[in-house]
Scaffold this motif. Structure first.
Motif, PDB file in Angstrom:
ATOM      1  N   GLY A 173     -14.136 -24.449 -57.227  1.00 12.63           N
ATOM      2  CA  GLY A 173     -14.238 -24.236 -55.804  1.00 12.63           C
ATOM      3  C   GLY A 173     -14.244 -22.992 -55.644  1.00 12.63           C
ATOM      4  O   GLY A 173     -14.054 -21.950 -55.844  1.00 12.63           O
ATOM      5  N   ARG A 174     -14.281 -22.523 -53.916  1.00 11.72           N
ATOM      6  CA  ARG A 174     -14.818 -20.744 -53.104  1.00 11.72           C
ATOM      7  C   ARG A 174     -13.303 -20.782 -52.999  1.00 11.72           C
ATOM      8  O   ARG A 174     -12.363 -21.731 -52.855  1.00 11.72           O
ATOM      9  N   ALA A 175     -12.664 -18.855 -53.086  1.00  9.97           N
ATOM     10  CA  ALA A 175     -11.971 -18.941 -52.579  1.00  9.97           C
ATOM     11  C   ALA A 175     -11.109 -19.356 -51.334  1.00  9.97           C
ATOM     12  O   ALA A 175      -9.658 -19.545 -50.920  1.00  9.97           O
ATOM     13  N   ASP A 176     -11.349 -19.185 -50.654  1.00  5.27           N
ATOM     14  CA  ASP A 176     -11.682 -20.002 -49.160  1.00  5.27           C
ATOM     15  C   ASP A 176     -11.224 -21.625 -49.070  1.00  5.27           C
ATOM     16  O   ASP A 176     -11.060 -22.139 -47.407  1.00  5.27           O
ATOM     17  N   GLU A 177     -11.358 -22.030 -50.419  1.00  5.44           N
ATOM     18  CA  GLU A 177     -11.397 -23.803 -50.213  1.00  5.44           C
ATOM     19  C   GLU A 177     -10.241 -23.720 -50.960  1.00  5.44           C
ATOM     20  O   GLU A 177     -10.004 -25.214 -51.036  1.00  5.44           O
ATOM     21  N   VAL A 178      -9.034 -22.744 -51.007  1.00  9.49           N
ATOM     22  CA  VAL A 178      -8.183 -23.069 -52.014  1.00  9.49           C
ATOM     23  C   VAL A 178      -7.224 -23.660 -51.286  1.00  9.49           C
ATOM     24  O   VAL A 178      -6.733 -23.047 -50.043  1.00  9.49           O
ATOM     25  N   SER A 179      -6.568 -24.562 -51.017  1.00 15.75           N
ATOM     26  CA  SER A 179      -5.190 -24.877 -49.976  1.00 15.75           C
ATOM     27  C   SER A 179      -4.108 -24.335 -50.774  1.00 15.75           C
ATOM     28  O   SER A 179      -3.211 -23.734 -50.674  1.00 15.75           O
ATOM     29  N   ARG A 180      -3.242 -24.904 -52.611  1.00 11.88           N
ATOM     30  CA  ARG A 180      -2.423 -24.325 -52.747  1.00 11.88           C
ATOM     31  C   ARG A 180      -2.586 -23.852 -54.476  1.00 11.88           C
ATOM     32  O   ARG A 180      -3.483 -24.498 -55.286  1.00 11.88           O
ATOM     33  N   LEU A 181      -1.370 -23.145 -55.439  1.00  7.78           N
ATOM     34  CA  LEU A 181      -1.710 -23.709 -56.595  1.00  7.78           C
ATOM     35  C   LEU A 181      -0.201 -24.062 -57.100  1.00  7.78           C
ATOM     36  O   LEU A 181       0.421 -24.156 -56.436  1.00  7.78           O
ATOM     37  N   VAL A 182      -0.796 -25.360 -57.836  1.00  7.29           N
ATOM     38  CA  VAL A 182       0.827 -25.462 -58.353  1.00  7.29           C
ATOM     39  C   VAL A 182       0.708 -24.897 -60.196  1.00  7.29           C
ATOM     40  O   VAL A 182      -0.038 -25.707 -61.033  1.00  7.29           O
ATOM     41  N   LEU A 183       2.291 -24.663 -59.959  1.00  2.65           N
ATOM     42  CA  LEU A 183       2.414 -24.306 -61.474  1.00  2.65           C
ATOM     43  C   LEU A 183       2.835 -24.883 -61.788  1.00  2.65           C
ATOM     44  O   LEU A 183       4.603 -25.347 -61.319  1.00  2.65           O
ATOM     45  N   THR A 184       3.469 -25.048 -63.113  1.00  2.00           N
ATOM     46  CA  THR A 184       3.996 -26.434 -63.982  1.00  2.00           C
ATOM     47  C   THR A 184       4.563 -26.097 -64.636  1.00  2.00           C
ATOM     48  O   THR A 184       4.569 -24.287 -65.583  1.00  2.00           O
ATOM     49  N   ALA A 185       6.441 -26.778 -64.525  1.00  2.00           N
ATOM     50  CA  ALA A 185       6.858 -25.754 -65.387  1.00  2.00           C
ATOM     51  C   ALA A 185       7.720 -27.751 -66.410  1.00  2.00           C
ATOM     52  O   ALA A 185       8.118 -28.521 -66.507  1.00  2.00           O
ATOM     53  N   SER A 186       7.852 -26.659 -67.805  1.00  2.00           N
ATOM     54  CA  SER A 186       9.008 -27.815 -68.563  1.00  2.00           C
ATOM     55  C   SER A 186      10.305 -28.668 -68.042  1.00  2.00           C
ATOM     56  O   SER A 186      10.652 -29.543 -68.084  1.00  2.00           O
ATOM     57  N   GLY A 187      10.748 -27.357 -67.269  1.00  2.00           N
ATOM     58  CA  GLY A 187      12.340 -28.027 -66.834  1.00  2.00           C
ATOM     59  C   GLY A 187      12.600 -27.053 -68.259  1.00  2.00           C
ATOM     60  O   GLY A 187      14.311 -27.466 -67.346  1.00  2.00           O
ATOM     61  N   GLY A 188      12.651 -26.298 -69.514  1.00  2.00           N
ATOM     62  CA  GLY A 188      13.741 -26.289 -70.037  1.00  2.00           C
ATOM     63  C   GLY A 188      14.891 -26.607 -70.601  1.00  2.00           C
ATOM     64  O   GLY A 188      15.145 -28.256 -70.134  1.00  2.00           O
ATOM     65  N   ALA A 189      15.481 -26.346 -70.735  1.00  2.00           N
ATOM     66  CA  ALA A 189      17.305 -27.054 -72.063  1.00  2.00           C
ATOM     67  C   ALA A 189      17.934 -28.496 -70.746  1.00  2.00           C
ATOM     68  O   ALA A 189      18.124 -29.077 -71.124  1.00  2.00           O
ATOM     69  N   PHE A 190      17.712 -27.913 -69.583  1.00  2.00           N
ATOM     70  CA  PHE A 190      18.281 -28.398 -68.155  1.00  2.00           C
ATOM     71  C   PHE A 190      17.785 -29.049 -67.620  1.00  2.00           C
ATOM     72  O   PHE A 190      18.771 -29.296 -66.320  1.00  2.00           O
ATOM     73  N   ARG A 191      16.643 -29.760 -68.206  1.00  2.00           N
ATOM     74  CA  ARG A 191      15.826 -30.325 -66.983  1.00  2.00           C
ATOM     75  C   ARG A 191      17.170 -31.284 -65.767  1.00  2.00           C
ATOM     76  O   ARG A 191      17.049 -31.938 -66.961  1.00  2.00           O
TER      77      ARG A 191
END
Length: 401
Positions: A173-191
């Motif tokens: 999509g175009r830049a003006d069509e972006v609502s949010r970025l969602v980064l995922t995380a493994s949660g580490g050792a203490f998830r």
């Protein structure tokens, strides 16, 4: 297809060796012309240089030059070369070696240098008009304002799996069509643990990452969620999306590498088994893909993928990084430098686990009002202050223990 000429900075590290593997398997697409490393493993550097017949090699440690020369002769002997049958490449040495390498004639510079030493090579590569395959966090976390001034649109291609995923999804999509970025995380050792359950956790527990086999600093940063916090700052700098529109979700399986939500309600996700060769190959060939860079998801099998929101009370590092990024004026550099000091103290058993991020917050609170950085020296000065203040606070905690 004309091969792309590649310079690899940090060639003996994890990113560098995986990039070498990509080049080795795709000789018609890439040609290594320069290699750079710290100088701690000259045997590996010499082997890489002779294998690919590179033009230039750099070591950040000046004292490693003689050892590197001897390593070349040893490697040549191992490969059966007679005296005079091989050419030692030009050797650059010292603190400026990586920057000189970044300016070497090539198509792509892969910056896999660790720490703030990677900022100057990043700026040099960008100023020379190279495509920058960026794996050095500090370039954007500490030097974001400097990088923004010199980078042309599309000149930086991210190597981190999360940012590579975002870059791929943003093609939808175009830049003006972006609502949010969602980064995922493994949660580490203490998830999944609450804050009160993190009091008194040990170094050994923090190093027991459930998914990844990484070095101690990155593993502990994963346990505190600082690693993801730094990636949020990077995402803001790379894609120009406001901090209020960047979210983090915990995803233990590490198969969904990140997502982009668009204004119409659709979300695009990039999925692949956890293998850094895929984003490295894509960064080297961008915008094209490299066939069989890494194994795909096996769609003949059943999969269950979990996604859950980040517990900001137990893991305040991300919210703290967002606040630092929004304030600017060297706050992200201060955040990162203070954290490095605190992680070192935790590894040395001089600081409790929960005090890592708490101390970073205190350093940010105590920080003088630095100006927005205009030079690398401005960034280094802010980092130096942050390290000194963090050491003072760590000493106070140790004395009160």
């Amino acid at each position: 297809m004309t091969p792309r000429d590649i310079v690899i900075l940090g060639s003996t590290g994890s990113i560098g060796t995986q990039a070498i593997d990509i080049v080795r398997r795709n000789p018609g697409r890439f040609r290594v012309v320069g290699l750079g490393a710290g100088g701690g493993n000259v045997a590996a550097l010499a082997a890489q240089a002779l294998e690919f017949g590179v033009e230039v090699v750099g070591v950040a440690k000046s004292s490693a030059v003689q050892d590197l020369q001897l390593a070349f002769y040893a490697e040549a002997s191992k490969r059966g070369y007679a005296t005079g049958d091989f050419r030692i490449p030009k050797i650059l040495a010292g603190p400026a070696a990586m920057t000189e390498l970044a300016e070497w004639p090539c198509d792509v510079v892969l910056n896999g240098v660790v720490g703030s030493l990677g900022l100057a090579p990043t700026l040099a590569a960008l100023r020379r008009g190279r495509t920058l395959a960026l794996a050095n966090k500090e370039s954007l976390v500490a030097g974001g304002p400097l990088v923004r001034k010199v980078a042309k649109p599309g000149q930086i291609v991210p190597v981190d799996s999360e940012h590579s995923a975002l870059a791929q999804c943003l093609r939808g999509g175009r830049a003006d069509e972006v609502s949010r970025l969602v980064l995922t995380a493994s949660g580490g050792a203490f998830r999944g643990r609450r804050r009160e359950e993190l009091a008194g956790v040990t170094l050994e527990q923090a190093l027991a990452h459930p998914t990844w086999n990484m070095g101690p600093v990155v593993t502990i940063n994963s346990a505190t969620m600082v690693n993801k916090a730094l990636e949020v700052i990077e995402a803001h700098e790379l894609f120009g999306v406001g901090y209020d529109r960047i979210e983090v979700m915990v995803h233990p399986q590490s198969v969904i590498h990140s997502m982009v939500e668009f204004v119409d309600g659709s979300t695009l996700a990039q999925c692949s088994p956890p293998d850094m060769r895929l984003p490295i190959a894509l960064a080297l060939a961008w915008p094209d893909r490299v066939g069989q860079a890494a194994p795909p998801v096996d769609w003949a099998k059943a999969h269950t993928w979990e996604l859950s929101p980040l517990d900001n009370e137990a893991f305040p590092a991300v919210a703290l990084a967002k606040a630092a990024g929004e304030t600017g004026r060297c706050r992200p550099a201060i955040y990162n430098a203070a954290n490095e000091e605190c992680v070192g103290a935790f590894v040395a058993h001089r600081l409790p686990f929960l005090a890592i991020v708490d101390t970073v917050e205190r350093v940010l609170t105590d920080s003088p009002d630095f100006e927005e950085p205009g030079t690398v020296e401005d960034v280094l000065a802010a980092e130096s202050w942050a390290r000194a203040r963090a050491r003072e606070l760590i000493a106070a905690v140790a004395e009160g223990a």
